[in-house]
Design a protein around this motif. Structure first.
Motif, PDB file in Angstrom:
ATOM      1  N   ASP A   1       0.835  -1.204   0.000  1.00 54.34           N
ATOM      2  CA  ASP A   1       0.000   0.000   0.000  1.00 54.34           C
ATOM      3  C   ASP A   1       0.875   1.261   0.000  1.00 54.34           C
ATOM      4  OD1 ASP A   1      -2.234  -1.618   0.045  1.00 54.34           O
ATOM      5  OD2 ASP A   1      -2.634  -1.319   2.186  1.00 54.34           O
ATOM      6  N   VAL A   2       1.937   1.261   0.804  1.00 52.47           N
ATOM      7  CA  VAL A   2       2.838   2.421   0.856  1.00 52.47           C
ATOM      8  C   VAL A   2       3.528   2.609  -0.493  1.00 52.47           C
ATOM      9  CG1 VAL A   2       4.949   3.356   1.881  1.00 52.47           C
ATOM     10  CG2 VAL A   2       3.170   2.388   3.342  1.00 52.47           C
ATOM     11  N   LEU A   3       4.018   1.514  -1.065  1.00 51.63           N
ATOM     12  CA  LEU A   3       4.674   1.626  -2.383  1.00 51.63           C
ATOM     13  C   LEU A   3       3.685   2.110  -3.442  1.00 51.63           C
ATOM     14  CD1 LEU A   3       6.939  -1.559  -2.363  1.00 51.63           C
ATOM     15  CD2 LEU A   3       7.655   0.826  -2.141  1.00 51.63           C
ATOM     16  N   ASN A   4       2.437   1.648  -3.378  1.00 52.94           N
ATOM     17  CA  ASN A   4       1.423   2.119  -4.333  1.00 52.94           C
ATOM     18  C   ASN A   4       1.138   3.611  -4.146  1.00 52.94           C
ATOM     19  OD1 ASN A   4       1.132  -0.368  -5.601  1.00 52.94           O
ATOM     20  ND2 ASN A   4      -0.445  -1.037  -4.164  1.00 52.94           N
ATOM     21  N   LEU A   5       1.145   4.075  -2.901  1.00 53.75           N
ATOM     22  CA  LEU A   5       0.948   5.502  -2.630  1.00 53.75           C
ATOM     23  C   LEU A   5       2.113   6.316  -3.207  1.00 53.75           C
ATOM     24  CD1 LEU A   5      -0.562   7.847  -1.282  1.00 53.75           C
ATOM     25  CD2 LEU A   5       0.703   7.314   0.814  1.00 53.75           C
ATOM     26  N   ILE A   6       3.335   5.826  -3.021  1.00 51.30           N
ATOM     27  CA  ILE A   6       4.501   6.516  -3.580  1.00 51.30           C
ATOM     28  C   ILE A   6       4.387   6.566  -5.099  1.00 51.30           C
ATOM     29  CG2 ILE A   6       7.012   6.400  -3.910  1.00 51.30           C
ATOM     30  CD1 ILE A   6       7.132   5.195  -1.030  1.00 51.30           C
ATOM     31  N   LYS A   7       3.954   5.459  -5.698  1.00 49.68           N
ATOM     32  CA  LYS A   7       3.797   5.436  -7.161  1.00 49.68           C
ATOM     33  C   LYS A   7       2.734   6.448  -7.602  1.00 49.68           C
ATOM     34  CE  LYS A   7       3.422   2.623 -11.203  1.00 49.68           C
ATOM     35  NZ  LYS A   7       2.324   2.095 -11.935  1.00 49.68           N
ATOM     36  N   LYS A   8       1.660   6.550  -6.817  1.00 49.28           N
ATOM     37  CA  LYS A   8       0.580   7.487  -7.142  1.00 49.28           C
ATOM     38  C   LYS A   8       1.074   8.939  -7.084  1.00 49.28           C
ATOM     39  CE  LYS A   8      -3.504   6.209  -5.795  1.00 49.28           C
ATOM     40  NZ  LYS A   8      -4.669   5.918  -4.947  1.00 49.28           N
ATOM     41  N   ILE A   9       2.011   9.235  -6.199  1.00 46.83           N
ATOM     42  CA  ILE A   9       2.612  10.575  -6.128  1.00 46.83           C
ATOM     43  C   ILE A   9       3.347  10.871  -7.429  1.00 46.83           C
ATOM     44  CG2 ILE A   9       4.406  11.945  -4.948  1.00 46.83           C
ATOM     45  CD1 ILE A   9       3.645  10.406  -2.375  1.00 46.83           C
ATOM     46  N   ASN A  10       3.798   9.806  -8.104  1.00 46.62           N
ATOM     47  CA  ASN A  10       4.504   9.903  -9.379  1.00 46.62           C
ATOM     48  C   ASN A  10       5.776  10.754  -9.282  1.00 46.62           C
ATOM     49  OD1 ASN A  10       4.940   9.275 -12.062  1.00 46.62           O
ATOM     50  ND2 ASN A  10       3.814  11.072 -12.785  1.00 46.62           N
ATOM     51  N   PRO A  11       6.676  10.376  -8.368  1.00 43.43           N
ATOM     52  CA  PRO A  11       7.903  11.158  -8.227  1.00 43.43           C
ATOM     53  C   PRO A  11       8.840  10.947  -9.412  1.00 43.43           C
ATOM     54  CG  PRO A  11       8.074   9.165  -6.924  1.00 43.43           C
ATOM     55  CD  PRO A  11       6.670   9.193  -7.499  1.00 43.43           C
ATOM     56  N   ASP A  12       9.700  11.914  -9.628  1.00 43.20           N
ATOM     57  CA  ASP A  12      10.742  11.739 -10.643  1.00 43.20           C
ATOM     58  C   ASP A  12      11.748  10.690 -10.168  1.00 43.20           C
ATOM     59  OD1 ASP A  12      10.134  13.966 -12.654  1.00 43.20           O
ATOM     60  OD2 ASP A  12      10.068  15.010 -10.721  1.00 43.20           O
ATOM     61  N   PHE A  13      11.954  10.657  -8.844  1.00 38.88           N
ATOM     62  CA  PHE A  13      12.867   9.690  -8.249  1.00 38.88           C
ATOM     63  C   PHE A  13      12.311   9.191  -6.925  1.00 38.88           C
ATOM     64  CE2 PHE A  13      15.464  12.785 -10.570  1.00 38.88           C
ATOM     65  CZ  PHE A  13      16.084  11.948 -11.481  1.00 38.88           C
ATOM     66  N   PHE A  14      12.483   7.919  -6.666  1.00 38.26           N
ATOM     67  CA  PHE A  14      12.159   7.307  -5.380  1.00 38.26           C
ATOM     68  C   PHE A  14      13.463   6.714  -4.849  1.00 38.26           C
ATOM     69  CE2 PHE A  14      10.420   3.097  -3.534  1.00 38.26           C
ATOM     70  CZ  PHE A  14      10.471   3.567  -2.240  1.00 38.26           C
TER      71      PHE A  14
ATOM     72  N   ASN B   1       9.430  -3.743  -5.036  1.00 34.93           N
ATOM     73  CA  ASN B   1       9.391  -2.463  -5.775  1.00 34.93           C
ATOM     74  C   ASN B   1       8.999  -2.682  -7.237  1.00 34.93           C
ATOM     75  OD1 ASN B   1      10.195  -1.126  -3.457  1.00 34.93           O
ATOM     76  ND2 ASN B   1      12.293  -0.791  -4.132  1.00 34.93           N
ATOM     77  N   GLN B   2       9.563  -3.706  -7.855  1.00 30.43           N
ATOM     78  CA  GLN B   2       9.202  -4.006  -9.253  1.00 30.43           C
ATOM     79  C   GLN B   2       7.725  -4.368  -9.362  1.00 30.43           C
ATOM     80  OE1 GLN B   2      12.203  -7.016 -10.192  1.00 30.43           O
ATOM     81  NE2 GLN B   2      13.163  -5.576 -11.606  1.00 30.43           N
ATOM     82  N   ARG B   3       7.258  -5.186  -8.437  1.00 31.52           N
ATOM     83  CA  ARG B   3       5.853  -5.609  -8.439  1.00 31.52           C
ATOM     84  C   ARG B   3       4.918  -4.412  -8.284  1.00 31.52           C
ATOM     85  NH1 ARG B   3       5.680  -9.642  -4.207  1.00 31.52           N
ATOM     86  NH2 ARG B   3       5.051  -7.946  -2.857  1.00 31.52           N
ATOM     87  N   ALA B   4       5.370  -3.389  -7.556  1.00 30.62           N
ATOM     88  CA  ALA B   4       4.557  -2.187  -7.342  1.00 30.62           C
ATOM     89  C   ALA B   4       4.596  -1.241  -8.550  1.00 30.62           C
ATOM     90  CB  ALA B   4       5.029  -1.450  -6.090  1.00 30.62           C
ATOM     91  N   GLY B   5       5.424  -1.554  -9.547  1.00 28.86           N
ATOM     92  CA  GLY B   5       5.447  -0.743 -10.758  1.00 28.86           C
ATOM     93  C   GLY B   5       6.568   0.275 -10.818  1.00 28.86           C
TER      94      GLY B   5
END
Length: 182
Positions: free
Chosen positions: A30-43, A123-127
């Motif tokens: 869920d946290v990784l999906n939230l980070i992906k939703k933020i759509n950062p240039d870098f994580f 991380n890969q699984r989360a996209g």
């Protein structure tokens, strides 16, 4: 806005988020999906590389013993025993974390590290797609550690993760990721 760069910097904290061994939770995903939703240039993802997150006490105890004894060995070789910061770190960080791993079960146990390889898959699984390390920076860090630090400090690289440790035991791993656009 235009010209802005968004960076999510997550260093060594996701080990406290419940994983699947804690009542089938998907909180880490869920946290990784939230980070992906933020759509950062870098994580930027820094992990505590630990193998002491298993439900079986004896195995967890043995792995925790190896991990924490290596950390204490590193401090013993590099920081004087009388150093106040060392004493505080040993008591408030290492003592608390090791006690939690050994003495707590279920939701009471918050120390739940995974290996950097497990996080890689997650991380890969989360996209997310991993970005390569800047080799100039890797060379600079290696040279600095070799020249200025104890000979048993470890700086290595594996699959675009920069690894940090002591006498062959990897304590921490850092990498940089970018969300894959669907």
């Amino acid at each position: 806005g235009k010209g802005e760069t968004i960076v999510v910097n997550c260093l060594y904290r996701l080990r406290h988020i419940p994983d699947e061994t804690a009542e089938g939770s998907t909180a880490r995903d869920d946290v990784l999906n939230l980070i992906k939703k933020i759509n950062p240039d870098f994580f930027v993802h820094g992990v505590t590389n630990g193998t002491y997150n298993v439900p079986f006490f004896v195995t967890r105890f043995r792995e925790a013993l190896h991990h924490f004894s290596s950390l204490f060995d590193m401090l013993e070789k590099t920081v004087p025993q009388s150093d106040q910061d060392r004493m505080l770190f040993e008591k408030e960080v290492l003592g608390r974390d090791s006690m939690n791993v050994i003495a707590c079960e279920g939701s009471q146990r918050i120390e739940r590290p995974e290996t950097y390889k497990q996080w890689h898959v997650r991380n890969q699984r989360a996209g997310f797609s991993q970005l390569p390390l800047n080799q100039d920076i890797v060379r600079e860090v290696r040279a600095k550690v070799k020249l200025q630090y104890h000979k048993d400090f470890l700086v290595d690289e594996d699959g675009h993760w920069i690894l940090q440790g002591w006498k062959g035991r990897v304590f921490y791993a850092l990498s940089c990721w970018k969300p894959i656009q669907d």
